[in-house]
Structure formats: C-alpha cells, structure tokens
Design an enzyme around this catalytic site. Sequence first.
Site, PDB file in Angstrom:
ATOM      1  N   SER A   1       1.139  -0.876   0.305  1.00 37.33           N
ATOM      2  CA  SER A   1       0.235   0.321   0.101  1.00 37.33           C
ATOM      3  C   SER A   1       0.670   1.483  -0.374  1.00 37.33           C
ATOM      4  CB  SER A   1      -0.614   0.010   1.738  1.00 37.33           C
ATOM      5  OG  SER A   1      -1.588   1.351   1.341  1.00 37.33           O
TER       6      SER A   1
ATOM      7  N   TYR B   1      -2.486  -0.011  11.268  1.00 35.31           N
ATOM      8  CA  TYR B   1      -2.113  -0.390   9.388  1.00 35.31           C
ATOM      9  C   TYR B   1      -1.028   0.449   8.469  1.00 35.31           C
ATOM     10  CZ  TYR B   1      -3.880  -1.104   4.594  1.00 35.31           C
ATOM     11  OH  TYR B   1      -4.001  -1.190   3.279  1.00 35.31           O
TER      12      TYR B   1
END
Length: 319
Positions: free
Chosen positions: A153, A166
């Site tokens: 990501s 995250y």
Amino acid sequence: MLSELVPGSYARSNPRIEPPGAVVVVTGGARGIGAEIARQFAEAEATVWIGDVDADVAADTAGVIDGARSAVLDVTDAVSWREFVSKVLDECGRIDILVNNAGVMPVGAFLEESEATADLILDVNVRGMLNGMRAVLPSMLGEGRGHIVNIASMAGMLPLPGMVSYNASKFAAYGASLAARREYDGTGVTVSAILPAAVRTELASGADLGGVLPTVDPQDVARAVVRTVRTRAARTSVPGWVLPGWSIADLFVPESVERVARTLAGHGQALALDAAERSAYLARIARQASDHAAGGHSGGTVVDGAVVDSAGTSEVRAR
C-alpha cells in the site's frame, strides 16, 4: 557485468513466465481487488486458484471466471497454507505466480484500537504474506522460476492519522518484499510490491476517499499486478506517479510545509468514517473478528471486509 546496468536487465535475467498457461494463486480473491486480479489473469489464459477463508463466496467467484478454481485458505494459518499449496501442486504440478492480496485495513484512533484488532492487522497483513511466501518458495526454487507479488500500500510509505497499526503492517509488507527480492536474486524467483493508493471497493463504504491519496479502481490495481509478470519491477504504485511524487516530497519538502499541505488536503479521513453507512456490513464482519481473537482464525483472510472491535473501531480497506 556492465550489461546488468541496462534498464530491463533484471527482468531479462530471470526465466520468462507467460500468463497463458501459468498457474496463478490469488489470496483473498473472493471479492474486490483479489477477484479482479483473478479475472484479469484468467482473461490472459492463466489457470487461477482463488484462496479465501470465505469458501462459498470464493467458489461463486471462481464459478464466473473461466479458468478459475477455489479452495479454502486462512492466510494466518501455516497449516492451511500447506494444505492449499498441496492441493494446487497435486492438480497443476507447479505454482508460477503468487499474489499475496489478502488484507484488512483498520482505521480509527490508535488508543481506541483493541489488542484483538491490532493482532488481526498484523496476522493478516504481515504474517499472512510471510506465510504465503514461505509456502510457495520451496516449489518455485525447485523449478528455478516463479514470481511473487505482494499487495502492499502507499500506506507502506506515507503515514496517515488513524492508521498507526495499518501503516506499521504495510511498512513491514513493503520492506519484506524488497528484502525477499534481494535474498532470492539469482534463483529465478522474483518478488514485486504493489502500492495502491485509495481503492474504490465495497469496503470503502462510509469512507471519504481521496484527499492526500488519489482514488483508483480495482481494475487499475489488477492491471499493475499482471504487468509485473513482464517487468518484474521492484515496486509499482497505483497510480504510477504517486510513489515518485511522494519520494521527492518526503526528501525535499520541509515538515512545516508538509503539515500545512496535509491539513489542506484533509489527511484525517480515517478518523471520520460514516458508521451509519457501514452498520450492516460491519455487523456481518464483526463475528469474524471475534472468532479470530478467540483463536478460530475465521476472520484471517477477510478481504475488502470490515471489523468492529469492542471499542467501536471500524476497519475499512482502501489500500
């Protein structure tokens, strides 16, 4: 030696893998990004295996994709991985490409995040990816060829409020991808990392995507994944300009200027989800988080799914 300095020499130095006829494994392929990756590989005439903890949905997805099959897979469980890989090898003889796509994305205030939620993030996003590489590498090394794509990501480079755990998981996924790429250089096995921005999927319901990160569709991410089979690029952001743009900004823009720019861009979207829009979806997925915390691992490969812990922290995946 000098030939290695020529652009594209890395890809050319490794055995070619053509999508037609290739055996491709996609984790978390029942929905969203994973399903689109499976579809695009199948359209390229590959044999695709969808691994997902939600076996029924995975079977439905495989049923509408020519050349796709499915089997249950909990990426957080090494035994589940061994059983899944054995099934693929028994039926197809090899695995040419692994796409570690399964992931969860919790968002919300860090101090309101439960230990169960943090465990889920790390188990799925980090351990699940490491389990996948560990499961397929022996057969790939034995064949002297293979390609692993880890869906990381831009959150693996760009920190955002409301994404502390995250961000940690995706920094880890990105770093592990680059390290594995170096470790297996020269074996015929290559590793690439994909770094999407905010992805428009079902899981993004109730989230105001955009702001600091541009938004993209699952099709865009899937195309980038398929393209790495040819390029073997170390890292690819989606859109392609985001990674170099952020790298330059991080290197040259003073923090004082960056803080103002982030505020103007609204970088705190992860702290402002619309819970009402997500209530039905979150209630359905909350059971999976509870089972995972209890040791059942049934929430381990929720993809484009959401989880609510006892503190009310919601999870939304926008990559």
